[in-house]
Design a protein around this motif. Structure first.
Motif, short mmCIF file in Angstrom:
data_model
loop_
_atom_site.label_atom_id
_atom_site.label_comp_id
_atom_site.label_asym_id
_atom_site.label_seq_id
_atom_site.Cartn_x
_atom_site.Cartn_y
_atom_site.Cartn_z
N TYR A 222 82.87 28.39 23.93
CA TYR A 222 83.25 28.39 22.41
C TYR A 222 84.32 27.09 22.24
O TYR A 222 84.62 26.75 21.27
N PHE A 223 84.46 26.33 23.20
CA PHE A 223 85.46 25.20 23.34
C PHE A 223 84.81 23.85 23.14
O PHE A 223 83.47 23.76 23.83
N HIS A 224 85.37 22.76 22.64
CA HIS A 224 84.64 21.44 22.69
C HIS A 224 85.08 20.90 23.96
O HIS A 224 85.79 21.39 24.81
N ASP A 225 84.25 20.26 24.71
CA ASP A 225 84.11 19.58 26.01
C ASP A 225 85.55 19.17 26.31
O ASP A 225 86.00 19.46 27.54
N ASN A 226 86.16 18.34 25.53
CA ASN A 226 87.86 17.91 25.93
C ASN A 226 88.52 19.01 26.09
O ASN A 226 89.34 19.04 26.84
N THR A 227 88.59 20.19 25.41
CA THR A 227 89.17 21.29 25.36
C THR A 227 88.89 21.93 26.65
O THR A 227 89.90 22.43 27.48
N ALA A 228 87.72 22.05 26.80
CA ALA A 228 87.12 22.98 28.14
C ALA A 228 87.64 22.25 29.15
O ALA A 228 88.21 23.05 30.27
N ARG A 229 87.59 20.92 29.36
CA ARG A 229 87.96 20.22 30.48
C ARG A 229 89.51 20.33 30.81
O ARG A 229 89.92 20.45 31.78
N TRP A 230 90.47 20.30 29.55
CA TRP A 230 91.81 20.36 29.74
C TRP A 230 92.20 22.00 30.29
O TRP A 230 93.08 21.87 31.28
N VAL A 231 91.29 22.73 29.86
CA VAL A 231 91.77 24.34 30.35
C VAL A 231 91.41 24.44 31.85
O VAL A 231 92.07 24.67 32.55
N VAL A 232 90.23 23.80 32.20
CA VAL A 232 89.78 24.09 33.59
C VAL A 232 90.97 23.36 34.62
O VAL A 232 91.33 23.79 35.55
N ASN A 233 91.26 22.18 33.76
CA ASN A 233 92.37 21.44 34.72
C ASN A 233 93.73 22.25 34.79
O ASN A 233 94.08 22.17 36.01
N THR A 234 93.94 22.74 33.64
CA THR A 234 95.21 23.48 33.75
C THR A 234 95.08 24.56 34.60
O THR A 234 95.84 25.15 35.58
N LEU A 235 93.80 25.43 34.55
CA LEU A 235 93.62 26.71 35.47
C LEU A 235 93.57 25.96 36.75
O LEU A 235 94.02 27.00 37.76
N SER A 236 92.82 25.29 37.19
CA SER A 236 92.70 24.66 38.44
C SER A 236 94.22 24.60 38.96
O SER A 236 94.34 24.68 40.29
N GLY A 237 95.18 24.15 38.23
CA GLY A 237 96.40 24.03 38.68
C GLY A 237 96.92 25.35 39.13
O GLY A 237 97.87 25.37 40.25
N ALA A 238 96.45 26.56 38.83
CA ALA A 238 96.88 27.64 39.14
C ALA A 238 96.17 28.32 40.40
O ALA A 238 96.40 29.31 40.79
N LEU A 239 95.23 27.47 40.75
CA LEU A 239 94.29 27.92 41.76
C LEU A 239 94.93 27.76 43.33
O LEU A 239 95.43 26.51 43.55
N ALA A 240 95.10 28.61 44.14
CA ALA A 240 95.33 28.52 45.45
C ALA A 240 94.49 27.34 46.17
O ALA A 240 93.46 27.35 45.96
#
Ligand code: SAM
Length: 275
Positions: A222-240
């Motif tokens: 549902y997100f624009h690619d730029n937003t999706a990329r940003w969300v994935v980066n943020t969530l990746s930061g929460a991955l062990a």
């Protein structure tokens, strides 16, 4: 009495920019009438007779943030069901969760856009079936309070069981299907920590801590690619380190250029944070 407020291309442009900024959902020009219908219905309900006035209210009034949350409720697509894309969840538990439990750890799983909760409750059921429910921390979140309220109540419409394959036989222990509703055992509902989290809110995400498995399925579409990329980066930061990120079967992170490594296990795809 006016039954619909018209949405010009200019109004569409400012509303779609506001919505993308607040919740990430992206609308194409061809969605103008569809979005206009939803915004107009809500604006009329709360007493506006101009979409421009409604826009200024959302953007600048002190009560605008609460009204934005109410508009978001009208915009989100909370489509989900039990056992959706089940193999990937099953493999994630066998490959990435069970070994950590066996090693004496307490792995953490986050269902990051869980809608009305069928996804984390499916995960809880699989953990319970393997005797691991109390050995894993399971967090589930969505931006929609309305969807979360349905999850916490543990009562669903019969459509919650509309998957292609029949539920596994052990599901009978946890789910009760009646003609007008499906209910889930309290034990599963209570095993999940339900939270309202907007995936664009870095502070809220940071407050959740680190995870071994992040399930973020059927929302990035549902997100624009730029937003999706940003969300994935943020969530990746929460991955062990060594943790995995799951997206829906029709989604791929490769075209977004993620630093996570794509791996296939038993026919299911995962994105792993290389240790
Ligand atoms: C189609 S459902 C997917 C549910 C589940 N993950 C599944 O695959 O069955 C998409 C969910 O994403 C949520 N969502 C949309 N934008 C969001 C955001 N910015 N933050 C958190 N959740 C969001 C919606 O409220 C909706 O419940």
């Amino acid at each position: 009495m006016v039954s619909r407020l018209p949405i010009s291309p200019q109004l569409f442009a400012i509303f779609s920019a506001l919505i993308a900024e607040k919740v990430g959902i992206h609308y194409e020009a061809g969605d103008r009438e569809l979005l206009g219908d939803k915004i107009s219905t809500r604006a009329l309900e709360v007493g506006f007779d101009s979409l421009l006035d409604y826009y200024y209210f959302l953007r600048y009034d002190p009560a605008g943030a609460a009204e934005m949350d109410a508009l978001i409720e009208a915009l989100v697509v909370s489509e989900t069901y039990f056992f959706r894309e089940f193999v990937q969840i099953d493999v994630a538990i066998s490959e990435f969760v069970a070994p950590r439990v066996l090693a004496g750890k307490r792995p953490r799983i986050w269902s990051a856009a869980c809608a009305s909760g069928e996804e984390p409750l499916t995960i809880a059921m699989l953990l319970a079936e393997r005797g691991m429910l109390d050995k894993v921390e399971l967090v589930a979140s969505d931006v929609s309070e309305r969807a979360l309220a349905r999850a916490r109540a543990g009562v669903f419409s019969p459509r919650a069981l509309r998957g292609n394959a029949p539920p596994p036989p052990y599901a009978e222990k946890w789910l009760r299907a009646m003609p007008d509703r499906v209910t889930v055992s309290d034990e599963l509902v209570r095993a999940v920590r339900w939270r309202r989290v907007n995936l664009l809110d870095t502070q809220e995400i940071a407050s959740l801590g680190g995870f071994d498995v992040i399930v973020c399925r059927n929302v990035l579409i549902y997100f624009h690619d730029n937003t999706a990329r940003w969300v994935v980066n943020t969530l990746s930061g929460a991955l062990a380190p060594g943790g995995v990120f799951l997206v829906g079967v029709s989604e791929s992170l490769l075209r977004l250029g993620t630093a996570l490594a794509c791996e296939e296990r038993s026919g299911a795809f995962f994105y792993r944070k290389v240790a």
